[in-house]
Scaffold this motif. Structure first.
Motif, short mmCIF file in Angstrom:
data_model
loop_
_atom_site.label_atom_id
_atom_site.label_comp_id
_atom_site.label_asym_id
_atom_site.label_seq_id
_atom_site.Cartn_x
_atom_site.Cartn_y
_atom_site.Cartn_z
N GLY A 393 0.80 -1.22 0.00
CA GLY A 393 0.00 0.00 0.00
C GLY A 393 0.83 1.26 0.00
O GLY A 393 0.28 2.38 0.00
N ALA A 394 2.15 1.13 -0.04
CA ALA A 394 3.02 2.30 0.07
C ALA A 394 3.07 3.12 -1.21
O ALA A 394 3.32 4.34 -1.17
N PHE A 395 2.87 2.48 -2.36
CA PHE A 395 2.93 3.16 -3.65
C PHE A 395 1.76 2.69 -4.51
O PHE A 395 1.31 1.55 -4.37
N PRO A 396 1.29 3.54 -5.43
CA PRO A 396 0.31 3.06 -6.42
C PRO A 396 0.94 1.96 -7.25
O PRO A 396 2.14 1.96 -7.52
N MET A 397 0.12 1.00 -7.65
CA MET A 397 0.59 -0.11 -8.47
C MET A 397 -0.22 -0.17 -9.75
O MET A 397 -1.44 0.00 -9.74
N VAL A 398 0.48 -0.41 -10.86
CA VAL A 398 -0.16 -0.49 -12.17
C VAL A 398 0.15 -1.86 -12.78
O VAL A 398 1.32 -2.23 -12.94
N VAL A 400 0.61 -4.41 -15.71
CA VAL A 400 1.02 -4.25 -17.10
C VAL A 400 0.84 -5.56 -17.86
O VAL A 400 0.78 -6.65 -17.27
N THR A 401 0.76 -5.45 -19.17
CA THR A 401 0.68 -6.62 -20.04
C THR A 401 2.07 -7.23 -20.19
O THR A 401 3.07 -6.64 -19.79
N TYR A 402 2.11 -8.40 -20.81
CA TYR A 402 3.40 -9.05 -21.06
C TYR A 402 4.30 -8.16 -21.90
O TYR A 402 5.49 -7.97 -21.60
N GLU A 403 3.75 -7.59 -22.98
CA GLU A 403 4.55 -6.75 -23.87
C GLU A 403 5.05 -5.51 -23.14
O GLU A 403 6.20 -5.08 -23.33
N GLU A 404 4.21 -4.90 -22.30
CA GLU A 404 4.63 -3.74 -21.53
C GLU A 404 5.71 -4.11 -20.52
O GLU A 404 6.63 -3.33 -20.27
N ALA A 405 5.59 -5.29 -19.93
CA ALA A 405 6.59 -5.74 -18.96
C ALA A 405 7.95 -5.89 -19.63
O ALA A 405 8.97 -5.44 -19.10
N ILE A 406 7.99 -6.52 -20.81
CA ILE A 406 9.26 -6.71 -21.51
C ILE A 406 9.84 -5.36 -21.91
O ILE A 406 11.05 -5.13 -21.80
N SER A 407 9.01 -4.45 -22.36
CA SER A 407 9.48 -3.11 -22.73
C SER A 407 10.08 -2.41 -21.52
O SER A 407 11.15 -1.78 -21.61
N TYR A 408 9.42 -2.51 -20.37
CA TYR A 408 9.95 -1.91 -19.15
C TYR A 408 11.29 -2.54 -18.77
O TYR A 408 12.26 -1.83 -18.43
N LEU A 409 11.38 -3.87 -18.85
CA LEU A 409 12.61 -4.57 -18.47
C LEU A 409 13.75 -4.31 -19.44
O LEU A 409 14.91 -4.52 -19.11
N ARG A 410 13.43 -3.84 -20.64
CA ARG A 410 14.46 -3.38 -21.58
C ARG A 410 14.86 -1.93 -21.29
O ARG A 410 15.72 -1.40 -21.96
N ARG A 411 14.20 -1.35 -20.35
CA ARG A 411 14.40 0.06 -19.96
C ARG A 411 14.04 1.02 -21.09
O ARG A 411 14.65 2.07 -21.28
N GLU A 412 13.01 0.65 -21.83
CA GLU A 412 12.50 1.50 -22.89
C GLU A 412 11.53 2.53 -22.31
O GLU A 412 11.08 2.42 -21.17
N ALA A 413 11.21 3.52 -23.11
CA ALA A 413 10.26 4.55 -22.67
C ALA A 413 8.88 3.93 -22.47
O ALA A 413 8.43 3.10 -23.27
N VAL A 424 5.46 5.06 -9.06
CA VAL A 424 4.50 3.99 -9.26
C VAL A 424 5.26 2.67 -9.43
O VAL A 424 6.32 2.64 -10.06
N ILE A 425 4.73 1.60 -8.87
CA ILE A 425 5.30 0.27 -9.06
C ILE A 425 4.53 -0.45 -10.16
O ILE A 425 3.30 -0.55 -10.10
N LEU A 426 5.27 -0.95 -11.15
CA LEU A 426 4.65 -1.77 -12.18
C LEU A 426 4.64 -3.22 -11.71
O LEU A 426 5.63 -3.72 -11.17
N VAL A 427 3.50 -3.88 -11.92
CA VAL A 427 3.37 -5.27 -11.51
C VAL A 427 2.89 -6.09 -12.70
O VAL A 427 2.14 -5.61 -13.55
N TYR A 428 3.35 -7.34 -12.74
CA TYR A 428 2.92 -8.28 -13.77
C TYR A 428 2.28 -9.47 -13.07
O TYR A 428 2.94 -10.17 -12.31
N LYS A 429 0.98 -9.64 -13.29
CA LYS A 429 0.20 -10.68 -12.61
C LYS A 429 0.41 -10.62 -11.10
O LYS A 429 0.57 -11.64 -10.42
N GLY A 430 0.43 -9.39 -10.58
CA GLY A 430 0.53 -9.18 -9.14
C GLY A 430 1.92 -9.17 -8.58
O GLY A 430 2.11 -8.92 -7.39
N GLU A 431 2.96 -9.40 -9.41
CA GLU A 431 4.32 -9.46 -8.91
C GLU A 431 5.08 -8.20 -9.31
O GLU A 431 5.17 -7.87 -10.50
N PRO A 432 5.63 -7.46 -8.34
CA PRO A 432 6.33 -6.19 -8.66
C PRO A 432 7.52 -6.40 -9.58
O PRO A 432 8.33 -7.31 -9.39
#
Length: 468
Positions: A393-398, A400-413, A424-432
Motif C-alpha cells: 500500500g506504500a505506492f500506487p501499483m499499475v 502491465v501486459t506481457y509486452e509492456e513488462a518486456i518493454s519496461y525490463l528493456r528500460r524502454e520509454a 508507481v510500481i509496475l506489476v505483472y500478474k501481481g508481482e512487482p
C-alpha cells in the motif's frame, strides 16, 4: 565433446567399469532446472503451466524438460524463481538437515548466488547471511541475485577470505564452494573443457587450501563448514577434506540421504563425502563434505569491539524514521541508517553487527536499500520493489501486459496516462517489477540500467512458466 586424454585416464581408476557410462553422460545435454523463491511464492501463489518434476533433494527445486527463454519471462526478473543447476541445490538439503536454530552464515565464494539463495530458502527465520565474492564484477552480479530474491537479512561483500580474520569466531556456518578446475561443468561450459590440465587441478587444490586456512578463524568453535567443488578429481576433494581434518583439526559430520537419489559416497572411506555424477543423478558434477570445528561456542565479541572503536564516530542510524516506516510490512523489525544519501533498512537484531562488518569490509549491499535522497526528492530503490518486506500500500501499483513488462525490463520509454503522478510500481500478474516516475504524458523508467534485457528479440510465443 573433445575431452583431454589425461582427464579420461585420471577418471578411469576412480570409476572403473562405470567410466563408459560416465563419459556417455558427459556427451549428452545438461539438465534444466530452477528453484522457486519461497517468500514470493507464499505471497503470490501461482501454478506452473509447463511440465515440471521436483528435484528430490530440494523443497523448492524443479526440472524442466526443455530450456525456455528465461530472459523473456518477467517473473524471472521479478525474483519469483532462479535458474539453478540441480546438483548445487543439495546445499539446501544440508542446511535443512543440520541447522535447527537461527545462525550467522557466510557463503564465501558465492557468485552468482545460487547456493546463497538455497541457504536463505531453508535457514531458520532470524538467520543472517553474509554472501561474499572476491571478483568485483561477479560481486555485483551476486548483489543483483540477492536483491531480486528480496530477503532482508543479507549482506553482500567483495573481499578476500583473509579479510574475515578480523572477525574471529563470528560465523556458525561457513560454506566454501571453492573455485575449482570445473570438471563437473564440462557439459555446460566448453571453456572448462579447453582449460583443463593436471597442472590446473593441482594449482586449484593449493588455492583451495589457502582459502580454507584463511577463513577458518572466522568459524566459531562448534561451527559447521560445508566444503564443496564442482569437480571430480580427488586432489580437490577427498585430499583437501583430509587436509582440513589433519591440519585444522576439523571433525567430519555424517548425514543420511535417500539411496534412490543416486548420490555416490566418497572415494576415501575416511571422508564423509557426497558425490554427484551425471550418469547417476540428474545434474552436473558436485562434491560436498561437512566438517565441524572442535570446541564449544565462545561469546561473540564483535559488538563490544565495534562499540569501542566507533564510540567517538557519528552514528549512521537515522533518528527520524517516520518517512520510511510506511514503506515496509514490519518496520519495527528494522533500524534505518544513512550512507552516502542512501537510506538502508537493517534487520534490528543484526544492525550493529552489520555496521561493524561494514566498517572493515567492502560492502556491495546489505539489508534493504529503501531509496536515495536527492535534494528535496526521495527516489525509491529497486531493491525496495523486490523486497519481500515491501508494503503493497506504500505506492500506487499499475498492472502491465506481457509486452509492456518486456518493454519496461528493456528500460524502454513507457507511458501510463491513467496512472497517478509520482512514483508507481509496475506489476505483472501481481508481482512487482520495479518503479517508474509517472509525469503524466510520459514516465521515467527507473529499472536499473545494468540489469536491463539487452536483446531486441522477442519470442513468437511469450515465455510463461507460472500463471495465476
Amino acid at each position: 565433446m573433445n575431452l583431454h586424454a589425461d582427464f579420461i585416464s585420471s577418471i578411469r581408476p576412480l570409476l572403473g567399469n562405470e567410466t563408459e557410462s560416465f563419459l556417455s553422460a558427459l556427451s549428452g545435454d545438461a539438465s534444466v532446472s530452477f528453484r522457486q523463491n519461497p517468500s514470493k511464492v507464499v505471497r503470490n501463489p501461482m501454478e506452473p503451466v509447463i511440465p515440471c518434476k521436483r528435484v528430490p533433494w530440494s523443497q523448492w527445486g524443479f526440472y524442466l524438460e526443455e530450456r525456455p527463454a528465461f530472459t523473456f519471462d518477467p517473473f524471472f526478473h521479478a525474483g519469483y524463481y532462479y535458474v539453478q543447476e540441480a546438483s548445487s541445490m543439495f546445499v539446501e538439503y544440508v542446511a535443512r538437515e543440520l541447522v535447527n536454530e537461527p545462525v550467522m552464515c557466510l557463503d564465501l565464494c558465492a557468485a552468482p548466488g545460487g547456493k546463497s539463495i538455497s541457504l536463505l530458502s531453508v535457514l531458520p527465520e532470524g538467520s543472517l547471511l553474509v554472501s561474499n565474492e572476491l571478483v568485483r564484477q561477479r560481486a555485483h552480479v551476486l548483489s543483483e541475485t540477492m536483491s531480486k530474491f528480496g530477503h532482508p537479512n543479507v549482506m553482500v561483500t567483495n573481499n578476500r577470505a583473509k579479510d574475515f580474520s578480523a572477525f574471529p569466531h563470528l560465523f556458525d556456518l561457513v560454506l566454501v564452494d571453492a573455485p575449482c578446475s570445473g570438471e563437473g561443468m564440462f557439459r555446460k561450459d566448453e571453456m572448462a573443457v579447453e582449460e583443463w590440465s593436471r597442472q590446473n587441478v593441482e594449482m586449484c587444490a593449493v588455492r583451495q587450501r589457502d582459502i580454507l586456512n584463511d577463513i577458518w578463524p572466522a568459524l566459531k568453535p562448534g561451527g559447521l563448514l560445508i566444503y564443496s567443488t564442482c569437480t571430480y578429481n580427488t586432489s580437490e576433494n577427498e585430499e583437501n577434506a583430509i587436509w582440513i581434518a589433519d591440519e585444522l583439526g576439523a571433525e567430519f559430520v555424517n548425514m543420511e540421504i535417500e539411496k534412490g537419489w543416486g548420490i555416490s559416497s566418497s572415494f576415501d572411506k575416511r571422508v564423509n563425502g557426497y558425490r554427484f555424477f551425471p550418469h547417476k543423478t540428474r545434474g552436473e558434477g558436485l562434491f560436498v563434505t561437512l566438517l565441524r570445528k572442535p570446541g564449544s561456542e565462545t561469546k561473540e565479541t564483535v559488538l563490544s569491539r565495534s562499540r569501542a572503536k566507533n564510540q567517538r564516530k557519528p552514528s549512521l542510524f537515522v533518528k527520524d524514521r517516520t518517512a520510511y516506516t510506511p514503506l515496509l510490512l514490519h518496520p519495527d523489525s528494522f533500524h534505518f541508517i544513512e550512507r552516502d544519501n542512501r537510506i538502508v533498512a537493517l534487520p534490528a537484531q543484526y544492525s550493529e553487527i552489520l555496521v561493524a562488518l561494514g566498517g572493515q569490509l567492502k560492502v556491495v549491499s546489505m539489508g534493504i536499500e529503501i531509496g536515495e535522497k536527492k535534494g528535496k526528492d526521495f527516489i525509491p530503490s529497486h531493491a525496495l520493489a523486490m523486497s519481500r518486506e515491501l508494503h503493497f500500500g506504500a505506492f500506487p501499483m499499475v498492472e502491465v501486459t506481457y509486452e509492456e513488462a518486456i518493454s519496461y525490463l528493456r528500460r524502454e520509454a513507457v507511458s501510463f496516462t491513467d496512472a497517478p503522478k509520482g512514483y508507481v510500481i509496475l506489476v505483472y500478474k501481481g508481482e512487482p517489477l520495479g518503479f517508474v516516475k509517472n509525469l503524466g504524458n510520459r514516465a521515467n523508467n527507473l529499472y536499473p540500467h545494468e540489469w536491463r534485457i539487452r536483446s531486441g528479440y522477442l519470442p513468437e510465443k511469450k515465455t510463461e512458466i507460472f500463471t495465476l
